[in-house]
Design a protein around this motif. Structure first.
Motif, mmCIF file in Angstrom:
data_model
loop_
_atom_site.group_PDB
_atom_site.id
_atom_site.type_symbol
_atom_site.label_atom_id
_atom_site.label_comp_id
_atom_site.label_asym_id
_atom_site.label_seq_id
_atom_site.Cartn_x
_atom_site.Cartn_y
_atom_site.Cartn_z
ATOM 1 N N ILE A 178 -4.289 3.461 9.325
ATOM 2 C CA ILE A 178 -4.196 2.476 8.238
ATOM 3 C C ILE A 178 -3.497 1.237 8.790
ATOM 4 C CG2 ILE A 178 -3.409 2.012 5.895
ATOM 5 C CD1 ILE A 178 -3.368 4.964 5.346
ATOM 6 N N THR A 179 -4.287 0.273 9.143
ATOM 7 C CA THR A 179 -3.757 -0.978 9.689
ATOM 8 C C THR A 179 -3.905 -2.072 8.639
ATOM 9 O OG1 THR A 179 -5.923 -1.594 10.531
ATOM 10 C CG2 THR A 179 -4.482 -0.335 12.027
ATOM 11 N N GLN A 180 -3.200 -3.167 8.862
ATOM 12 C CA GLN A 180 -3.336 -4.294 7.931
ATOM 13 C C GLN A 180 -4.780 -4.819 7.953
ATOM 14 O OE1 GLN A 180 -0.588 -5.290 5.895
ATOM 15 N NE2 GLN A 180 -2.382 -6.095 4.818
ATOM 16 N N ALA A 181 -5.407 -4.785 9.130
ATOM 17 C CA ALA A 181 -6.797 -5.267 9.225
ATOM 18 C C ALA A 181 -7.721 -4.391 8.379
ATOM 19 C CB ALA A 181 -7.245 -5.258 10.689
ATOM 20 N N LEU A 182 -7.533 -3.083 8.434
ATOM 21 C CA LEU A 182 -8.365 -2.173 7.626
ATOM 22 C C LEU A 182 -8.130 -2.436 6.145
ATOM 23 C CD1 LEU A 182 -10.183 0.411 7.323
ATOM 24 C CD2 LEU A 182 -8.044 1.701 7.247
ATOM 25 N N VAL A 183 -6.871 -2.553 5.774
ATOM 26 C CA VAL A 183 -6.531 -2.756 4.364
ATOM 27 C C VAL A 183 -7.116 -4.078 3.867
ATOM 28 C CG1 VAL A 183 -4.588 -3.155 2.789
ATOM 29 C CG2 VAL A 183 -4.457 -1.321 4.497
ATOM 30 N N ASP A 184 -6.976 -5.123 4.664
ATOM 31 C CA ASP A 184 -7.496 -6.443 4.249
ATOM 32 C C ASP A 184 -9.015 -6.379 4.075
ATOM 33 O OD1 ASP A 184 -4.952 -7.395 4.373
ATOM 34 O OD2 ASP A 184 -5.203 -8.443 6.295
ATOM 35 N N MET A 185 -9.683 -5.681 5.006
ATOM 36 C CA MET A 185 -11.147 -5.586 4.915
ATOM 37 C C MET A 185 -11.541 -4.857 3.624
ATOM 38 S SD MET A 185 -13.803 -3.269 5.318
ATOM 39 C CE MET A 185 -13.416 -1.979 6.502
ATOM 40 N N LEU A 186 -10.898 -3.743 3.354
ATOM 41 C CA LEU A 186 -11.248 -2.984 2.147
ATOM 42 C C LEU A 186 -10.936 -3.787 0.895
ATOM 43 C CD1 LEU A 186 -9.964 0.584 3.168
ATOM 44 C CD2 LEU A 186 -12.330 -0.221 3.099
ATOM 45 N N ALA A 187 -9.819 -4.496 0.924
ATOM 46 C CA ALA A 187 -9.411 -5.264 -0.269
ATOM 47 C C ALA A 187 -10.430 -6.340 -0.611
ATOM 48 C CB ALA A 187 -8.030 -5.868 -0.050
ATOM 49 N N GLU A 188 -11.129 -6.824 0.395
ATOM 50 C CA GLU A 188 -12.148 -7.856 0.135
ATOM 51 C C GLU A 188 -13.303 -7.319 -0.700
ATOM 52 O OE1 GLU A 188 -13.861 -10.038 3.349
ATOM 53 O OE2 GLU A 188 -11.871 -10.396 4.214
ATOM 54 N N HIS A 189 -13.448 -6.011 -0.729
ATOM 55 C CA HIS A 189 -14.599 -5.411 -1.420
ATOM 56 C C HIS A 189 -14.164 -4.603 -2.633
ATOM 57 C CE1 HIS A 189 -17.067 -6.727 1.916
ATOM 58 N NE2 HIS A 189 -16.178 -6.202 2.731
ATOM 59 N N ARG A 190 -13.000 -4.923 -3.195
ATOM 60 C CA ARG A 190 -12.523 -4.201 -4.376
ATOM 61 C C ARG A 190 -13.501 -4.350 -5.527
ATOM 62 N NH1 ARG A 190 -6.750 -6.623 -5.423
ATOM 63 N NH2 ARG A 190 -7.989 -8.426 -4.956
ATOM 64 N N PRO A 191 -13.539 -3.405 -6.476
ATOM 65 C CA PRO A 191 -12.678 -2.230 -6.525
ATOM 66 C C PRO A 191 -13.120 -1.134 -5.558
ATOM 67 C CG PRO A 191 -14.164 -2.233 -8.402
ATOM 68 C CD PRO A 191 -14.400 -3.508 -7.668
ATOM 69 N N ILE A 192 -12.158 -0.682 -4.766
ATOM 70 C CA ILE A 192 -12.365 0.437 -3.842
ATOM 71 C C ILE A 192 -11.448 1.577 -4.280
ATOM 72 C CG2 ILE A 192 -12.005 1.260 -1.472
ATOM 73 C CD1 ILE A 192 -14.296 -0.608 -1.470
ATOM 74 N N TYR A 193 -12.012 2.751 -4.382
ATOM 75 C CA TYR A 193 -11.226 3.951 -4.661
ATOM 76 C C TYR A 193 -11.079 4.728 -3.354
ATOM 77 C CZ TYR A 193 -11.826 3.261 -9.691
ATOM 78 O OH TYR A 193 -11.791 2.753 -10.964
ATOM 79 N N MET A 194 -9.865 4.813 -2.847
ATOM 80 C CA MET A 194 -9.598 5.601 -1.646
ATOM 81 C C MET A 194 -9.129 6.977 -2.099
ATOM 82 S SD MET A 194 -9.445 5.814 1.659
ATOM 83 C CE MET A 194 -9.682 4.116 2.163
ATOM 84 N N ILE A 195 -9.848 8.006 -1.664
ATOM 85 C CA ILE A 195 -9.523 9.366 -2.100
ATOM 86 C C ILE A 195 -8.944 10.124 -0.907
ATOM 87 C CG2 ILE A 195 -10.384 11.378 -3.339
ATOM 88 C CD1 ILE A 195 -11.462 9.061 -4.807
ATOM 89 N N PHE A 196 -7.686 10.506 -1.009
ATOM 90 C CA PHE A 196 -7.054 11.285 0.064
ATOM 91 C C PHE A 196 -7.151 12.765 -0.248
ATOM 92 C CE2 PHE A 196 -4.662 7.211 0.535
ATOM 93 C CZ PHE A 196 -5.112 6.919 1.810
ATOM 94 N N SER A 197 -6.997 13.555 0.806
ATOM 95 C CA SER A 197 -7.120 15.007 0.662
ATOM 96 C C SER A 197 -5.867 15.689 1.207
ATOM 97 C CB SER A 197 -8.381 15.468 1.405
ATOM 98 O OG SER A 197 -8.564 16.844 1.234
ATOM 99 N N PHE A 198 -4.781 15.568 0.457
ATOM 100 C CA PHE A 198 -3.535 16.233 0.859
ATOM 101 C C PHE A 198 -3.584 17.699 0.451
ATOM 102 C CE2 PHE A 198 -2.169 11.841 0.761
ATOM 103 C CZ PHE A 198 -1.262 11.766 1.799
ATOM 104 N N VAL A 199 -2.848 18.502 1.224
ATOM 105 C CA VAL A 199 -2.751 19.936 0.946
ATOM 106 C C VAL A 199 -1.309 20.327 0.627
ATOM 107 C CG1 VAL A 199 -2.881 22.195 2.067
ATOM 108 C CG2 VAL A 199 -4.802 20.618 2.231
ATOM 109 N N HIS A 200 -0.361 19.661 1.267
ATOM 110 C CA HIS A 200 1.043 20.096 1.164
ATOM 111 C C HIS A 200 1.944 18.857 1.235
ATOM 112 C CE1 HIS A 200 4.803 22.188 2.156
ATOM 113 N NE2 HIS A 200 4.199 23.288 1.735
ATOM 114 N N PRO A 201 3.094 18.890 0.530
ATOM 115 C CA PRO A 201 3.977 17.706 0.572
ATOM 116 C C PRO A 201 4.481 17.370 1.971
ATOM 117 C CG PRO A 201 4.961 19.511 -0.750
ATOM 118 C CD PRO A 201 3.554 19.889 -0.457
ATOM 119 N N ARG A 202 4.511 18.373 2.879
ATOM 120 C CA ARG A 202 4.977 18.055 4.242
ATOM 121 C C ARG A 202 4.059 17.063 4.943
ATOM 122 N NH1 ARG A 202 5.809 23.966 6.529
ATOM 123 N NH2 ARG A 202 7.218 24.698 4.920
ATOM 124 N N GLU A 203 2.839 16.932 4.438
ATOM 125 C CA GLU A 203 1.901 15.994 5.083
ATOM 126 C C GLU A 203 2.228 14.534 4.757
ATOM 127 O OE1 GLU A 203 -2.138 18.688 5.341
ATOM 128 O OE2 GLU A 203 -1.704 17.670 3.441
#
Ligand code: SF4
Length: 251
Positions: free
Chosen positions: A89-114
């Protein structure tokens, strides 16, 4: 599914054994034409494999191509790689995605230690850029089949603007059966969270039947049988790369 490639090796992954494929330009054109030609498609999921395995330029090709289709309202990107490699997750990636909002980023966490400080930093960058973030992850026996573990995970995620969306039950593949949580137990875990935390910290309990996500709305043996065995497939598939389409989505 622009790619079935994934740099991660999750022990519970039920994609094991699928041949890793990457769509050719011709296949990509066919997939995008399919979406363009069906104005009933309003919600497109860019998944894999691991979509963040793609370079920024290739990911932008997909995001911008889908965003250019007028009838598509929602673009979701499902990802787990930043849990292993927060520096993705870099600023360049975030800026690129933000240009195409609305974007829903779906993460797949399993445990709080992650949820490490490095990853929290990246997630905060996404939140600041107006990217909507959701959590959907599997229930795994011996890992997170405990309401207190899940409550910690969901509350910590909600605190950094990642809203719990789906808790996925009932997926297994050869070699991962020992992670399967009993259906009754899955239902009890979710019930134990109700009224013990913010309402939006309790995700929907779902399963995946023939590629379709199905809300369980309370587990019972009859429902499990109906969802997993008898439910006719209702989803629509693009006519691209049969072997890719038959790989069940994990996210
Ligand atoms: S579960 Fe997802 S992130 Fe993990 S190995 Fe499988 S495809 Fe990759």
């Amino acid at each position: 599914m622009p790619t079935l490639g994934c740099p991660s090796h999750c022990r519970f992954c039920f994609r094991k054994g699928h041949k890793v494929q990457h769509l050719s330009q011709n296949e990509a054109d066919v997939a995008l034409d399919y979406i363009r030609n069906d104005d009933s498609i309003r919600d497109v999921i860019i998944t894999g494999g691991e979509p963040l395995f793609l370079g920024d330029e290739e990911l932008e090709f997909w995001v911008s191509s889908v965003r250019a289709i007028e009838h598509v309202q929602i673009i979701r990107i499902t990802s787990r790689a930043p849990i292993y490699v927060p520096s993705r997750i870099t600023q360049a990636l975030v800026d690129m995605l933000a240009e195409h909002r609305p974007i829903y980023m779906i993460f797949s966490f399993v445990h709080p230690r992650e949820l490490t400080p490095e990853l929290e930093k990246g997630i905060r960058m996404m939140a600041d850029a107006g990217i909507i973030m959701l959590q959907q992850g599997p229930l795994l026996r011996g890992i997170n089949d405990d309401p207190e573990i899940l409550r910690e995970l969901y509350e910590r995620l909600a605190a950094i603007q990642v809203l719990p969306y789906y808790a996925i039950w009932g997926i297994s593949s050869p070699g991962t059966e020992h992670f399967m949580v009993d259906g009754q137990r899955a239902s009890e875990i979710m019930a134990a969270l109700e009224n013990k935390t913010s309402g939006f910290c309790v995700p929907h309990l779902i399963t995946i039947a023939r590629g379709d996500k199905v809300r369980m709305m309370g587990w019972s043996p009859d429902k499990a049988a109906a969802h997993l065995k008898n439910r006719p497939r209702t989803g629509v598939s693009t006519p691209v790369s049969t072997s890719i389409l038959h790989a069940a989505p994990h996210k």
